[in-house]
Design a protein around this motif. Sequence first.
Motif, short mmCIF file in Angstrom:
data_model
loop_
_atom_site.label_atom_id
_atom_site.label_comp_id
_atom_site.label_asym_id
_atom_site.label_seq_id
_atom_site.Cartn_x
_atom_site.Cartn_y
_atom_site.Cartn_z
N ILE A 111 -3.59 1.49 7.00
CA ILE A 111 -2.43 0.80 7.14
C ILE A 111 -2.02 -0.17 8.29
O ILE A 111 -1.64 -1.20 8.38
N THR A 112 -2.27 0.69 9.49
CA THR A 112 -2.15 0.08 10.69
C THR A 112 -3.06 -0.91 11.06
O THR A 112 -2.75 -1.89 11.49
N ASN A 113 -4.24 -0.98 10.65
CA ASN A 113 -5.28 -1.93 10.90
C ASN A 113 -5.67 -2.45 9.60
O ASN A 113 -6.53 -2.64 9.16
N ASN A 130 -7.47 12.84 5.17
CA ASN A 130 -7.38 11.78 4.40
C ASN A 130 -5.81 10.98 4.94
O ASN A 130 -5.68 9.69 4.78
N GLU A 131 -4.76 11.44 5.08
CA GLU A 131 -3.50 10.96 5.31
C GLU A 131 -3.56 10.44 6.71
O GLU A 131 -2.88 9.37 6.73
N GLN A 169 3.23 12.04 1.18
CA GLN A 169 2.14 11.67 1.82
C GLN A 169 1.52 10.18 1.55
O GLN A 169 1.86 9.78 0.29
N VAL A 170 0.83 9.60 2.53
CA VAL A 170 0.16 8.40 2.15
C VAL A 170 -1.14 8.65 2.01
O VAL A 170 -1.66 8.99 2.86
N ILE A 171 -1.82 8.51 0.83
CA ILE A 171 -3.23 8.94 0.65
C ILE A 171 -3.89 7.58 0.12
O ILE A 171 -3.51 7.24 -1.15
N LEU A 172 -4.86 7.04 0.81
CA LEU A 172 -5.61 5.86 0.32
C LEU A 172 -6.85 6.02 -0.31
O LEU A 172 -7.44 5.21 -1.05
N PHE A 173 -7.69 7.11 0.34
CA PHE A 173 -8.84 7.47 -0.29
C PHE A 173 -9.13 8.51 -1.21
O PHE A 173 -8.38 9.39 -1.16
N SER A 174 -10.37 8.65 -1.95
CA SER A 174 -10.61 9.21 -2.89
C SER A 174 -10.99 10.79 -2.22
O SER A 174 -11.73 10.52 -1.18
N ILE A 225 0.74 -1.30 0.02
CA ILE A 225 -0.13 0.11 -0.07
C ILE A 225 1.05 1.10 -0.11
O ILE A 225 0.65 2.26 -0.68
N MET A 226 1.82 1.19 0.93
CA MET A 226 2.84 2.39 1.03
C MET A 226 3.51 2.60 -0.34
O MET A 226 3.61 3.70 -0.89
N SER A 227 3.88 1.66 -1.29
CA SER A 227 4.59 1.80 -2.49
C SER A 227 3.59 2.30 -3.47
O SER A 227 4.16 3.08 -4.13
N LEU A 228 2.35 1.97 -3.45
CA LEU A 228 1.21 2.52 -4.11
C LEU A 228 1.22 4.08 -4.21
O LEU A 228 0.89 4.85 -5.05
N SER A 229 1.20 4.43 -2.69
CA SER A 229 0.74 5.95 -2.50
C SER A 229 2.12 6.75 -2.29
O SER A 229 2.02 7.86 -2.00
N ALA A 230 3.33 6.33 -2.42
CA ALA A 230 4.48 7.03 -2.06
C ALA A 230 4.72 8.38 -3.21
O ALA A 230 5.24 9.35 -2.60
N CYS A 231 4.12 8.34 -4.12
CA CYS A 231 4.33 9.58 -4.96
C CYS A 231 3.45 10.77 -4.69
O CYS A 231 3.56 11.63 -5.24
N THR A 232 2.56 10.57 -3.87
CA THR A 232 1.53 11.70 -3.33
C THR A 232 2.41 12.68 -2.56
O THR A 232 3.09 12.13 -1.56
#
Length: 264
Positions: free
Chosen positions: A149-151, A141-142, A32-37, A17-24
Amino acid sequence: MKKISPRLKVLTLSGFIMSLSACTSSPTGRSQVILFSDNEMSQLGAQSFEQMKQNEKVSKDAKINAYVTCVANAITKQVPKQASFEQWEVVVFDSDQVNAFALPGGKIGVYTGLLKVATNQDQLATVLGHEVAHVLANHGNERMSRNQITNTGLQVTDFALAGTEYKEMTMSALGLGVEYGINLPYGRTQETEADIMGIDLMAKAGFDPQQSIQLWKNMAKASGGNQPPELLSTHPSHNTRIQDLGNEIKELPKYNTSAPNCQT
């Protein structure tokens, strides 16, 4: 075949998940780590705000409402149009809490107690610029993404507010206590980032950024010296905040905007 432990699975998924979000990046260039729209966050913000309006006392004072809305509108006019909501909504809550907040979805709440400390429109603009900056920088969001990620294993839909065990987690991520009237602090880095973005917003709107320093002097006085040491606090200390704001103000462009006369 060697069996993978549940803990390793969690760490592996978290890393993915972190690798998918690292470019934000945040508006100031921080990773930032951003997972939600934006739409998901706006929906949660709107749900939270509706619950607050049902559970908190909304001020009926026309003069106070007009004043706060005037300052808020001047700030939000400096914000680019957001794809996930149509317009900003401002509500004044009748409470002694010295606080304000802004939620994804364009929701702004101000407690009447804040007006005893933010004693003029420039100081109120300082607070509202700061709170709107939290939304623009995706700080809610962050924080929710970090919780996710923690959960690892929770689904996005698990964060819906209505009657779920994750309500407290959601409200905390948005900077609100489940028992309304309590605003939970963001991390120190996020608070500093919101300070920087907030004074730029207020200056663009024509308000005096120098008043941000007086506001935090007022805050320090109102706290009665009860703020914990900076090392133990998620907020910068009042003195650090004042010093950082002073340095930032020196770097602000000279905007040719006149503030509205809100405080009549």
